[in-house]
Scaffold this motif. Structure first.
Motif, short mmCIF file in Angstrom:
data_model
loop_
_atom_site.label_atom_id
_atom_site.label_comp_id
_atom_site.label_asym_id
_atom_site.label_seq_id
_atom_site.Cartn_x
_atom_site.Cartn_y
_atom_site.Cartn_z
N GLU A 38 0.83 -1.20 0.00
CA GLU A 38 0.00 0.00 0.00
C GLU A 38 0.87 1.26 0.00
OE1 GLU A 38 -3.18 0.19 -0.50
OE2 GLU A 38 -3.48 -1.97 -0.50
N LYS A 39 1.95 1.23 0.76
CA LYS A 39 2.89 2.35 0.76
C LYS A 39 3.45 2.58 -0.64
CE LYS A 39 4.75 2.03 5.50
NZ LYS A 39 5.03 3.43 5.88
N ASP A 40 3.85 1.49 -1.28
CA ASP A 40 4.43 1.59 -2.63
C ASP A 40 3.43 2.15 -3.62
OD1 ASP A 40 6.77 0.54 -1.66
OD2 ASP A 40 6.43 -1.48 -2.43
N GLU A 41 2.17 1.74 -3.50
CA GLU A 41 1.14 2.22 -4.42
C GLU A 41 0.86 3.70 -4.21
OE1 GLU A 41 -1.45 1.99 -7.60
OE2 GLU A 41 0.05 0.56 -6.89
N LEU A 42 0.82 4.12 -2.94
CA LEU A 42 0.63 5.54 -2.65
C LEU A 42 1.77 6.38 -3.24
CD1 LEU A 42 -0.63 5.36 1.04
CD2 LEU A 42 -1.86 6.45 -0.86
N CYS A 43 2.98 5.87 -3.09
CA CYS A 43 4.14 6.58 -3.65
C CYS A 43 4.10 6.62 -5.17
CB CYS A 43 5.44 5.92 -3.18
SG CYS A 43 5.81 6.18 -1.43
N ALA A 44 3.62 5.54 -5.78
CA ALA A 44 3.53 5.49 -7.24
C ALA A 44 2.52 6.51 -7.75
CB ALA A 44 3.15 4.09 -7.70
N VAL A 45 1.38 6.60 -7.09
CA VAL A 45 0.37 7.57 -7.50
C VAL A 45 0.88 8.99 -7.27
CG1 VAL A 45 -1.98 8.43 -7.10
CG2 VAL A 45 -1.54 5.97 -7.10
N LEU A 104 -2.15 24.58 -27.84
CA LEU A 104 -3.35 23.80 -27.53
C LEU A 104 -3.14 22.29 -27.63
CD1 LEU A 104 -6.33 25.88 -28.94
CD2 LEU A 104 -5.99 25.09 -26.59
N VAL A 105 -2.20 21.86 -28.47
CA VAL A 105 -1.91 20.42 -28.54
C VAL A 105 -1.33 19.96 -27.20
CG1 VAL A 105 -0.49 18.66 -29.63
CG2 VAL A 105 -1.57 20.42 -31.03
N THR A 106 -0.33 20.68 -26.72
CA THR A 106 0.29 20.35 -25.44
C THR A 106 -0.72 20.45 -24.31
OG1 THR A 106 2.44 21.17 -26.21
CG2 THR A 106 2.13 20.98 -23.83
N ALA A 107 -1.50 21.53 -24.33
CA ALA A 107 -2.50 21.73 -23.27
C ALA A 107 -3.55 20.63 -23.27
CB ALA A 107 -3.16 23.10 -23.45
N SER A 108 -3.92 20.16 -24.44
CA SER A 108 -4.91 19.07 -24.52
C SER A 108 -4.37 17.80 -23.86
CB SER A 108 -5.27 18.79 -25.98
OG SER A 108 -5.90 19.90 -26.56
N HIS A 109 -3.10 17.51 -24.12
CA HIS A 109 -2.48 16.35 -23.48
C HIS A 109 -2.41 16.53 -21.96
CE1 HIS A 109 -1.52 14.20 -27.10
NE2 HIS A 109 -0.79 15.19 -27.60
N HIS A 110 -2.08 17.73 -21.53
CA HIS A 110 -2.01 17.99 -20.09
C HIS A 110 -3.37 17.80 -19.42
CE1 HIS A 110 1.79 20.74 -20.47
NE2 HIS A 110 2.07 19.45 -20.55
N LEU A 111 -4.41 18.34 -20.04
CA LEU A 111 -5.74 18.25 -19.45
C LEU A 111 -6.20 16.80 -19.39
CD1 LEU A 111 -8.04 19.83 -18.23
CD2 LEU A 111 -8.96 20.17 -20.53
N ALA A 112 -5.90 16.04 -20.42
CA ALA A 112 -6.25 14.62 -20.41
C ALA A 112 -5.51 13.88 -19.30
CB ALA A 112 -5.92 13.99 -21.77
N ALA A 113 -4.25 14.24 -19.10
CA ALA A 113 -3.47 13.59 -18.03
C ALA A 113 -4.03 13.94 -16.66
CB ALA A 113 -2.01 14.02 -18.13
N LEU A 114 -4.44 15.19 -16.48
CA LEU A 114 -4.98 15.61 -15.19
C LEU A 114 -6.30 14.90 -14.87
CD1 LEU A 114 -4.27 19.46 -15.30
CD2 LEU A 114 -3.06 17.71 -13.98
N THR A 115 -7.18 14.82 -15.85
CA THR A 115 -8.44 14.11 -15.61
C THR A 115 -8.17 12.63 -15.37
OG1 THR A 115 -8.78 13.86 -18.01
CG2 THR A 115 -9.81 15.74 -16.94
N GLY A 116 -7.12 12.10 -15.99
CA GLY A 116 -6.75 10.71 -15.75
C GLY A 116 -6.29 10.49 -14.32
N LEU A 117 -5.61 11.48 -13.75
CA LEU A 117 -5.17 11.37 -12.36
C LEU A 117 -6.36 11.31 -11.41
CD1 LEU A 117 -2.15 13.86 -12.24
CD2 LEU A 117 -2.07 11.36 -12.14
N VAL A 118 -7.36 12.12 -11.68
CA VAL A 118 -8.56 12.09 -10.84
C VAL A 118 -9.24 10.73 -10.94
CG1 VAL A 118 -10.85 13.09 -10.48
CG2 VAL A 118 -8.90 14.58 -11.01
#
Length: 200
Positions: free
Chosen positions: A11-18, A41-55
Motif C-alpha cells: 500500500e505504501k508503494d502504491e501511494l508513492c507510485a500515484v 493547444l496540442v500540449t495543453a490538450s495532453h495535459h488536461l487529459a493527463a490531469l483528468t486521468g489522475l482524478v
C-alpha cells in the motif's frame, strides 16, 4: 486465515507510485510555459487529459479498496489518503480547464486585425492562463506531498504483534485489523456425571 504479510508495504508503494504520477504531471506543466510564453493547444490538450486521468486513478484506487471485504484489513488510512488528494487534484483540473478556455480564445483571435480592445483582451487572457497554470502546479504539488506523507504514516506492524499490544499501544494508522477476541464461554460440562454416593 489469509496471510497479509507485506500488504502495508504494498500500500505504501502504491501511494508513492500515484504520488509520482502527480509529480510527473507537475513537471510536464512547469516545463510548458514561462513568464513570456504559454503552451500550445496540442500540449495543453495532453495535459488536461493527463490531469483528468489522475482524478480517475484516485477514484479507482478508492473503489478497489472500498469493495474489498477482507476482514483482516482496514483500508481506512489508505482510502483517506486518496480521497484527501482528490481535492487538490480537482482544483488542478478546474484551474487548467480555465486556462484551456483562454488558450482557445487566444488561438481564435490570433490572426484578427489589431485593435486596442483586442490587445487588452489578449493580455487579459494571457494573464489568466499564467495565473491558472501557476495554481495548477501548486495543486499538483499539494496532492503529491499529501500522498507521500500518507505513505510514510501507514503503519506496517504485523498483525500478530498488533494482537499482543494493548489497545492504547496499537497504532491508529495500521491497515491490519486485530483478530476479534473469542467470547467468554461457560465451563464445559461432561455429558455423563457419576451419581454421588450420598444420593444413594
Amino acid at each position: 486465515m489469509t496471510d497479509h504479510t507485506g500488504r502495508a508495504g504494498l500500500e505504501k508503494d502504491e501511494l508513492c507510485a500515484v504520488a509520482g504520477e502527480f509529480e510527473e504531471a507537475r513537471h510536464e506543466i512547469v516545463g510548458s510555459y514561462t513568464t513570456n510564453s504559454l503552451p500550445d493547444l496540442v500540449t495543453a490538450s495532453h495535459h488536461l487529459a493527463a490531469l483528468t486521468g489522475l482524478v480517475k486513478d484516485l477514484s479507482d484506487e478508492v473503489l478497489f479498496r472500498v469493495t474489498d471485504n477482507d476482514p483482516g484489513l482496514d483500508f481506512g488510512p489508505v482510502i483517506a489518503a486518496y480521497t484527501g488528494a482528490s481535492a487538490p487534484a480537482g482544483r488542478a483540473v478546474t484551474n487548467y480547464t480555465e486556462a484551456f478556455e483562454q488558450l482557445g480564445f487566444l488561438r481564435q483571435h490570433a490572426e484578427a486585425p489589431a485593435s486596442a480592445d483586442l490587445h487588452g483582451a489578449r493580455q487579459a487572457a494571457f494573464d489568466v492562463v499564467q495565473d491558472r497554470l501557476d495554481l495548477t502546479v501548486d495543486s499538483l504539488q499539494e496532492a503529491f506531498v499529501a500522498l507521500r506523507h500518507a505513505a510514510d504514516r501507514i503503519d506496517g506492524t504485523p498483525p500478530r504483534v498488533l494482537a499482543a499490544l494493548s489497545r492504547s499501544a496499537r497504532p491508529a494508522n495500521s491497515i491490519y485489523r486485530v483478530p476479534a477476541e473469542l467470547p467468554a464461554t461457560e465451563p464445559i460440562r461432561l455429558a455423563y456425571m457419576p451419581v454421588s454416593r450420598h444420593a444413594r
